[in-house]
Design a protein around this motif. Structure first.
Motif, PDB file in Angstrom:
ATOM      1  N   SER A  26       0.824  -1.214   0.000  1.00 33.14           N
ATOM      2  CA  SER A  26       0.000   0.000   0.000  1.00 33.14           C
ATOM      3  C   SER A  26       0.855   1.260   0.000  1.00 33.14           C
ATOM      4  N   PHE A  30      -0.341   3.872  -2.834  1.00 38.11           N
ATOM      5  CA  PHE A  30      -0.934   5.130  -2.388  1.00 38.11           C
ATOM      6  C   PHE A  30       0.071   6.287  -2.390  1.00 38.11           C
ATOM      7  N   PHE A  43       3.201   6.103   6.972  1.00 41.72           N
ATOM      8  CA  PHE A  43       2.391   6.745   8.004  1.00 41.72           C
ATOM      9  C   PHE A  43       3.156   7.936   8.584  1.00 41.72           C
ATOM     10  N   ARG A 113      -8.055   3.603   3.938  1.00 40.07           N
ATOM     11  CA  ARG A 113      -7.090   4.474   3.296  1.00 40.07           C
ATOM     12  C   ARG A 113      -7.664   4.803   1.927  1.00 40.07           C
ATOM     13  N   GLU A 114      -7.561   6.036   1.532  1.00 37.93           N
ATOM     14  CA  GLU A 114      -8.078   6.415   0.217  1.00 37.93           C
ATOM     15  C   GLU A 114      -7.079   7.329  -0.481  1.00 37.93           C
ATOM     16  N   LEU A 122      -4.430  12.124  -0.217  1.00 39.46           N
ATOM     17  CA  LEU A 122      -4.344  10.819   0.440  1.00 39.46           C
ATOM     18  C   LEU A 122      -4.947  10.953   1.818  1.00 39.46           C
ATOM     19  N   ARG A 124      -6.436   8.843   5.474  1.00 39.47           N
ATOM     20  CA  ARG A 124      -6.376   7.605   6.254  1.00 39.47           C
ATOM     21  C   ARG A 124      -7.181   7.844   7.522  1.00 39.47           C
TER      22      ARG A 124
END
Lengths: 768, 768
Positions: A26, A30, A43, A113-114, A122, A124
């Protein structure tokens, strides 16, 4: 790993549910970028599980000392690689002094998450229960500004759900970072100063050896329930690190927010002594506008990109998501603002391949940028190579060439070769052809001939000289041959007379000569300047033509096909279909010698030539070659399926074309090659775009005219794309049964559809 | 570097005058060894100038983790390499507390170094003036005992010339050493204990990972003017180091001597817990005999070796010195006492090539050892490969072969492959042929067929299976082809149908089948055992034969020669004579691709096949091939000139044969390849021997009979050699005009000279 945890969605990449096994994949998928910088989707807060931390600044690289088992004469001493840049996104979070760390929480729920591709951000969010039993709701949004490309912004919110809590945000910047793939565990960054002023902090650092000066900066603002909160931070400072600590007591259900602005100012854009000042300016602007207004600007900027670059597909959400994912990442990687930059195979999503420039740019990326941006973007990409011409000449000299022959590097950052496999570095010379082809392609598409007398011809001359010297005369064949090469299909090494290489070599010489003649008659001043600078004589050009006119091409009378190289028919010609599935992918199952003596083709090779030079062959020729080579092609390169998709469309084999399309467009989303955790395949994403526009849409430029032969896979209800053709924008909308054309330009445009000329007028839908 | 500082001498290598620039080259040239251990000619006392310290123990290696730039499937994880062993020769010397260090002396005069090959010792003497102005005469002699091969001895003498002096000898042993060529700067030795008893000291250490246990030991005796001197030493001990300090006041003109015994006991010969006890036993024997008597034993042992192995050359001291240098170093490296040992390309003189076993052993060394030692020595070398058969089968399995096919490694210590260049490791497969050929050669020479049913046939079956599976059928050629190989000429990589490889592949199958049939009829018990063990069926053998019978060989009708590989005639065939001298050696001047597409041949390839299989070709065939290939041969491998010398002799081209002879025999003494400082070319030294015995002497074995066609270069008055043929010793003495044969055996022997049968009787000189 199976990536079906990614939800199909037209506009977003969405992950639901937390699984530490997915984190590295991811982080790649992302990734966000704005052409000037980019980052993996690491993160903000501490994460102690498996992760691949990566932030990158365009054009900032380091020459890592080469490490090989067996040195060969001519290897470069250094491999310029993209550097893992200082970290500015970090915000450690403490809940009652326990570090928030998703790998160590008791429970993580509602994790989502997008990556919103439409708007370029982005996000989360999750609910976590810490070891201390405090349950918190966390939501984060982050973007890298397209408008102010030295700036990124983070909005980070924590709500304690089941108890009041003391929450500490500890935003930091850090230059004490290393690369995952350093050869000698060298330190790459030399930190010069760490300073702060009020809520702002700055670390100035330069790269070792290359002396790229950067300032990494940050500033934060705090809010409680959306109201600004004035907290005097504690300060923590080391020689490569700076952090503020903002501590607040937060009642149950209250929202504690930090908005952090950060980024880099670099000496490519500023004087190296002014980097802190420049950072202040960026932060002043950011603070003036605030997070929300900046985000509105971001949405607007992306809407402008999408307005031109979007491809819609109706009736097939996976296909739709795939193409947008490709277009989105291409735009995140390169926007064409700076001719000193280029497009690395992994963009800002990883370190593999050193982040450097390959022939991918010329062969795959230029068509995408020509059609979806202003033509200056493609011109910048051509100029990148023009500025490297002297280095390409020096590179050829190292390999024994002379008299201005130019061999462009296989892999480069600054024009110098930085790859070190003899069979690639010294032998995969067809790359030189792609660089000449891009000049031709640019002129064909844009009609802007000015580039060639101004700059392009010098490049064409250096390349023609290379091919002339590289070919040798075979008395046995009474022809010129090119011995010891690696073609586009890297599953063959050190072969003789690779058809694609010989063909493009001959073409390069002919194209150079054609342009010399044209410039002599039409641009006499440029002609004189260039001939003088290149010290080129008519006699030398005649020698080139002798080689081009007598180039050898391996051909099979039995099969009526050009052979990929001498001796291809001596192989055991067992098709991929007859190969045991347990043996695939062969590059993970077989030793290298076995791959080499097999007939299996990593990526389009002869068919790549048929793609570049299709006008020189009939459809029957293509069909014969497609039928001959496709069955041996394993597509273990990301650059392969797109070409095959285009060729299959041309041959009306829509089922096959569709399969290849899915494979190229969802290569990373479906992780076909089991390597997405290392980063995304950025350059092949442009091939995906081509497989729709040139494949299904059948778009070509012939004699200064756009032509189309629209086709559509039966799985789709319709699809549409736009192209910028010579300052007019044409929108093409293909449905089952008919196609609409629409012109956003100002004057009528003649196009050809399925062989028939049609005139389209501004803002007037034409149905065919 | 010019090595003409080495004096021509029939029996010794002599260096006169001290030049620190020569130290590393001389350390190689003056190396000593006794088959069980060896060392570069490092000084005993401290030397702070450029030096390459190296001591080695036969069979003690370490698997260094592979380091390559680009990993290929199938590469071995580890490269077993010879280890730099603990140091036992060190004796630091202090004159009035100033360290004696030739790099730092005010003056060094009368420096002389001698490697006495006749008697097997190394001596060094000089007069040095230290910074403290004390002038000392120093003389040292050192040897590694052939009789007690765990023992070495040093006699070290200092005479203060211009003043009395306090002289301290500080003999030490040290296990804190590393390899020059470690990939990851790993520590290879784990020291277990450091102990001493009276004048003896011991360090027990084991190699990391491989767990070879060793004890390094020493004991010293002191003398003043030849009289024993009892000095109580000081002791200096660390975790990897032990030293005694012996201090004495020495009057002007008096001689202070230390005799140091040292060496290694190893767990290949003793239980690992008994190594100190074994060392005590060695030292007891050494002390009983004393330095002088041990040296007498050394001279006797070497006289026995020379009695059998010497080659005399009259009228050409450089040629004489060359051949003795070669024979001497071969005997220092390998004496055939242990089938677990083999012959590394650099013996005990350096670390390059990892000290491991290459096909050099089978192709070049076995003939030398067969003719100059008992036949058991050659049999041991064959057995070495027999014991590695299972590993060779596993190695082939890693590359996709099955059913017991065996591929012997390119480079090995313990049977596992440890090389990592794909074009060599995976593709230089002709090595497998040399291993089968050595079995044939052994039987041809010794007449000892017993090896084949006992062990050899299993090896032949594994090899035949490999070739059968490795060949593929070409429909285009209607023949079996072998694609993607590197032949003996490593200046071609990944070529198709290398003639030598195809030829030896076919031969291997035929030879295996021939022996299966013979063993079936003559050794039925062995036959049953082997067929059962190998699970070999008649049907499988028939499949092999199908491949052998239909093997493809590239051939030029125009030139009437076999082509080195497919496509050879497509090259630009410019001879070496027409190549600009500034371009030589091409491996230092050209990039790898340029070498590969050139016609230049690193070492005999097609001509190597004509050497192995000469009975299958006419002299006219040879002449045509020699005339075709020799002009393109650059001899940049040490293994090349010897084969060309033999072939030139056969063709009566004596001037050329002589030139090649000098080049092979003085390769290191004249440093043709500018690399002698890295160590000597041990395995090619056996080729030098062949170029006299098989080249000039024309010796062959045909139908169980020794045959000769003696020739002599015009530069020589005469030459002689001895061969051990089936337990009888024949001495051959060739002069200008005639040849003497003399038999040291017990029964008449029929030989053939220039095609005519002759019978020689014991101790009866026959003149031809």
């Amino acid at each position: 790993m199976n990536l079906d945890y990614i939800k199909p969605n037209n506009w977003s990449i969405i992950e639901e549910g937390f699984d530490s096994e997915h984190v590295k994949a991811s982080e790649s998928l992302f990734s966000i970028g704005n052409g000037a910088m980019g980052q993996r989707a690491n993160f903000e807060e501490k994460y102690s599980g498996p992760t691949f931390q990566g932030s990158y600044i365009a054009g900032v690289y380091y020459p890592d000392k080469t490490r090989v088992g067996w040195w060969k004469n001519g290897y470069p001493e250094y491999f310029a690689k993209v550097l893992n840049a200082p970290n500015w996104i970090g915000i450690n979070v403490y809940i009652n002094d326990e570090s928030l760390d998703l790998f160590k929480c008791k429970r993580v729920e509602n994790f989502r998450r997008e990556l919103n591709m439409k708007e370029g951000w982005l996000a989360r969010s999750f609910t976590a229960t810490l070891q201390n039993n405090i349950e918190v709701d966390v939501s984060i949004r982050r973007f890298l500004s397209l408008d102010i490309d030295e700036l990124g912004a983070i909005d980070y919110n924590v709500v304690p759900l089941n108890a009041p809590a003391t929450i500490t945000y500890r935003p930091y910047i850090d230059t004490g970072i290393t690369n995952e793939d350093s050869n000698w565990d060298d330190k790459f960054w030399d930190t010069l100063s760490v300073s702060f002023k009020e809520h702002r902090a700055f670390i100035q650092a330069k790269t070792m050896k290359t002396d790229f000066y950067t300032c990494t900066f940050m500033e934060s603002q705090l809010f409680l329930n959306q109201k600004p909160l004035d907290i005097t931070p504690e300060v923590d400072k080391s020689s490569t690190y700076f952090a503020f600590s903002y501590r607040a007591k937060v009642a149950q259900g209250e929202e504690f927010k930090i908005q952090k602005f950060g980024g880099y100012t670099v000496d490519r854009n500023h004087d190296k002594y002014d980097l802190v000042t420049a950072a202040h300016t960026v932060l002043d602007t950011a603070k003036d506008q605030g997070f929300d207004l900046l985000l509105e600007g971001q949405k607007l900027a992306w809407s402008q990109i999408w307005d031109m670059a979007d491809i819609t597909i109706e009736g097939d959400v996976r296909a739709q998501q795939g193409i947008r994912f490709n277009i989105f990442h291409l735009n995140q990687t390169y926007l064409g603002k700076d001719a000193r930059l280029n497009i690395g195979p992994k963009g800002f999503t990883g370190e593999k391949y050193g982040g450097s420039t390959y022939w991918d740019t010329e062969a795959y990326c230029i068509p995408f940028y020509m059609a979806t941006k202003d033509q200056n973007v493609a011109r910048s990409l051509l100029e990148y190579r023009y500025y490297h011409l002297q280095k390409a000449i020096e590179n050829a000299e190292k390999l024994g060439f002379k008299n201005g022959a130019a061999l462009y590097p296989m892999v480069t950052m600054n024009g110098e070769e930085c790859h070190n496999e003899w069979e690639i570095t010294f032998e995969e010379i067809h790359r030189n052809g792609a660089i000449a082809f891009a000049i031709y392609n640019y002129y064909r598409y844009t009609g802007d001939y000015s580039y060639i007398p101004e700059k392009g011809l010098e490049v064409l001359i250096g390349i023609a000289r290379f091919w002339h010297q590289r070919a040798t005369f075979s008395t046995a064949k009474n022809k010129y041959v090119i011995l010891g090469v690696t073609g586009p299909n890297e599953y063959e090494n050190n072969v003789n007379n690779n058809w694609y290489t010989n063909y493009i070599a001959k073409w390069c010489i002919n194209y150079a000569v054609e342009n010399i003649e044209k410039i002599q008659s039409e641009y006499p001043t440029d002609y004189t300047r260039i001939m003088h600078k290149a010290k080129l004589s008519k006699a030398e050009v005649k020698d080139w033509v002798e080689v081009a006119d007598n180039m050898y091409f391996p051909y099979s009378e039995d099969h009526k096909v050009f052979l990929q190289q001498d001796g291809f028919l001596d192989k055991e010609l067992i098709t991929v279909a007859d190969l045991d599935k347990s043996q695939r992918p062969i590059n993970q199952k077989w030793s290298w010698d076995r791959i080499l003596r097999s007939p299996y083709i990593k990526q389009a090779d002869t068919l790549q030539g048929f793609y570049f030079f299709e006008d020189n062959f009939t459809t029957e020729d293509l069909e014969r070659h497609f039928d001959f080579y496709e069955p041996f092609t394993v597509h273990e390169s990301s650059l392969s399926p797109c070409v095959h998709s285009i060729q299959a469309s041309k041959l009306n084999r829509m089922e096959q074309a569709y399969e290849f399309y899915l494979r190229t467009s969802r290569l990373d989303l479906d992780d076909y090659n089991h390597e997405v955790h290392e980063g995304l395949h950025i350059t092949s994403m442009a091939g995906t775009w081509m497989s729709i526009v040139e494949g299904f849409g059948g778009m070509r430029v012939k004699n200064d005219t756009l032509t189309f032969e629209p086709k559509i896979p039966e799985q789709w209800e319709g699809y549409s794309f736009k192209v910028n053709f010579r300052h007019q924008i044409i929108k093409v909308n293909v449905c089952q049964g008919h196609t609409h054309f629409e012109l956003e330009g100002k004057q009528d445009l003649k196009i050809i559809v399925n062989g028939k000329p049609i005139t389209i007028s501004p803002n007037n839908l034409v149905k065919v």
